[in-house]
Design a protein around this motif. Structure first.
Motif, short mmCIF file in Angstrom:
data_model
loop_
_atom_site.label_atom_id
_atom_site.label_comp_id
_atom_site.label_asym_id
_atom_site.label_seq_id
_atom_site.Cartn_x
_atom_site.Cartn_y
_atom_site.Cartn_z
N ILE A 41 0.87 -1.17 0.00
CA ILE A 41 0.00 0.00 0.00
C ILE A 41 0.90 1.22 0.00
O ILE A 41 1.93 1.20 0.69
CB ILE A 41 -0.87 -0.01 1.28
CG1 ILE A 41 -1.80 -1.23 1.30
CG2 ILE A 41 -1.62 1.29 1.46
CD1 ILE A 41 -3.07 -1.06 0.51
N PRO A 42 0.60 2.30 -0.67
CA PRO A 42 -0.66 2.56 -1.39
C PRO A 42 -0.59 2.43 -2.90
O PRO A 42 -1.18 3.24 -3.60
CB PRO A 42 -0.94 4.00 -0.98
CG PRO A 42 0.43 4.63 -0.88
CD PRO A 42 1.38 3.53 -0.54
N ASP A 44 -1.65 1.50 -6.56
CA ASP A 44 -3.02 1.35 -7.07
C ASP A 44 -3.45 -0.11 -7.19
O ASP A 44 -4.57 -0.46 -6.85
CB ASP A 44 -3.14 2.02 -8.44
CG ASP A 44 -3.28 3.53 -8.30
OD1 ASP A 44 -3.47 3.98 -7.16
OD2 ASP A 44 -3.18 4.23 -9.31
N TRP A 47 -4.97 -1.79 -4.17
CA TRP A 47 -6.38 -1.56 -3.83
C TRP A 47 -7.30 -2.57 -4.52
O TRP A 47 -8.32 -2.95 -3.97
CB TRP A 47 -6.79 -0.12 -4.18
CG TRP A 47 -6.11 0.87 -3.30
CD1 TRP A 47 -5.15 1.77 -3.66
CD2 TRP A 47 -6.29 1.03 -1.90
NE1 TRP A 47 -4.73 2.48 -2.56
CE2 TRP A 47 -5.42 2.06 -1.47
CE3 TRP A 47 -7.11 0.42 -0.94
CZ2 TRP A 47 -5.34 2.47 -0.14
CZ3 TRP A 47 -7.03 0.83 0.38
CH2 TRP A 47 -6.16 1.84 0.76
N SER A 51 -9.82 -4.99 -2.54
CA SER A 51 -11.21 -5.12 -2.95
C SER A 51 -11.59 -6.59 -3.16
O SER A 51 -12.61 -7.06 -2.67
CB SER A 51 -11.43 -4.32 -4.23
OG SER A 51 -12.72 -4.53 -4.73
N VAL A 61 -12.84 0.99 -3.72
CA VAL A 61 -12.35 1.43 -2.41
C VAL A 61 -12.19 2.95 -2.42
O VAL A 61 -11.36 3.49 -3.15
CB VAL A 61 -11.02 0.76 -2.04
CG1 VAL A 61 -10.59 1.17 -0.64
CG2 VAL A 61 -11.14 -0.77 -2.13
N ARG A 63 -11.09 6.46 -0.75
CA ARG A 63 -10.12 6.96 0.23
C ARG A 63 -10.19 8.48 0.31
O ARG A 63 -10.85 9.11 -0.51
CB ARG A 63 -8.69 6.56 -0.15
CG ARG A 63 -8.42 5.08 -0.01
CD ARG A 63 -8.19 4.45 -1.36
NE ARG A 63 -7.03 5.02 -2.04
CZ ARG A 63 -6.82 4.99 -3.35
NH1 ARG A 63 -7.72 4.46 -4.15
NH2 ARG A 63 -5.74 5.51 -3.87
N ALA A 257 -3.65 -0.55 5.62
CA ALA A 257 -4.98 -0.04 5.32
C ALA A 257 -6.01 -0.72 6.21
O ALA A 257 -5.91 -1.92 6.47
CB ALA A 257 -5.32 -0.28 3.85
N VAL A 259 -10.06 -1.27 5.99
CA VAL A 259 -11.08 -1.16 4.94
C VAL A 259 -12.38 -1.79 5.42
O VAL A 259 -12.36 -2.87 6.02
CB VAL A 259 -10.60 -1.88 3.66
CG1 VAL A 259 -11.53 -1.58 2.49
CG2 VAL A 259 -9.18 -1.50 3.32
#
Ligand SMILES: [Zn+2]
Length: 266
Positions: A41-42, A44, A47, A51, A61, A63, A257, A259
């Motif tokens: 992270i972070p 792309d 993510w 998910s 997702v 943010r 993260a 989530v």
């Protein structure tokens, strides 16, 4: 890699990318996870993996641009508030959209996930010392009630890994900041502790801050049932092979993260 033990209401969940941390009672009302340092992270692509790990009908997702404040971004189902970039400055994000997950990043600061047990809405909160002094978690609870009719007594909260009081030595100016923010003296004394030095030690007393307790106390005072607040009690600075810590690693530290998403609509 050895995963550290976690409280009975938490478990490590195997993922294609490593292990995530999840909370059993919270999983009954919301899809959620905390990442570990095995996921970069972070970036792309990460993510997309987050998910996918949330299960069927993987949500996008959402943010925010975290600024250590207490603003809450509200994303209503059907609105297009989330345009695919974390360009809104806020430290909490709430939504009633089951097609959307909301996320925060942390590396010592606490990631908090919130869900309504009737499935009305969810939220993610980033709370370092500034956000905790500014009661960002309570601001998120207030937003969930105001915007989506979630009664605080129907909310459940998971507090993920963050810097523990064991490793969070702070200066007295933080006590002043909490007092200026309006927190009562009795609470501040609970949140900051000054353990006595070892016998014969000339070392001054180290002042430490317990971010998790401060957030639990604030949530309970806001009406969230104490038994519905689950604390992972994992210190980021003490588990460098699994978690990420700004204090332990400096600016090169990655991010974890937190989530959360509503269950998919049937
Ligand atoms: Zn520690």
């Amino acid at each position: 890699m050895t995963l550290p033990p976690v409280p009975a209401d938490f478990h490590w969940h195997p993922e294609p990318w490593g292990a995530s941390l999840r909370c059993r009672p919270f999983a009954a009302i919301a899809r959620h996870l905390f990442t570990t340092r095995q996921l970069a992270i972070p970036q792309d692509e990460a993510w997309d993996q987050v998910s996918a790990s949330l299960g069927e009908a993987p949500p996008r997702v959402a943010r925010v641009r975290q600024v250590h404040g207490n603003d809450v971004l509200v994303i209503r189902a059907g609105s297009d508030t989330w345009r695919g970039q974390p360009d809104v400055e806020a430290d909490a994000v709430v939504t009633d959209d089951p097609a959307l997950a909301v996320a925060v990043l942390a590396a010592d600061c606490l990631p908090l996930l919130v869900a309504d047990r009737h499935g009305r809405a969810v939220g993610a909160v980033h709370a370092g010392w500034r956000g905790t002094a500014a009661a960002v978690a309570v601001k998120a609870v207030n937003a969930l009630e105001r915007e989506f009719g979630c009664h605080p007594s129907d909310l459940s909260v998971v507090i993920g890994p963050g810097i523990g009081a064991c490793c969070y030595e702070v200066g007295t100016e933080l006590v002043d900041a909490f007092a200026s923010a309006g927190h009562g003296r009795h609470l501040i004394e609970r949140w900051f502790s000054s353990p006595p030095p070892a016998r014969g030690s000339r070392q001054r007393h180290a002042l430490t801050l317990d971010l998790a307790t401060a957030n639990v106390d604030q949530l309970v005072l806001a009406g969230v049932p104490a038994e519905a607040v689950h604390v992972a009690s994992l210190c980021t600075a003490m588990h460098p092979t699994v978690l990420t810590s700004y204090r332990a690693e400096g600016t090169s530290a990655g991010r974890l993260a937190g989530v959360v998403a509503l269950p998919p609509r049937r």
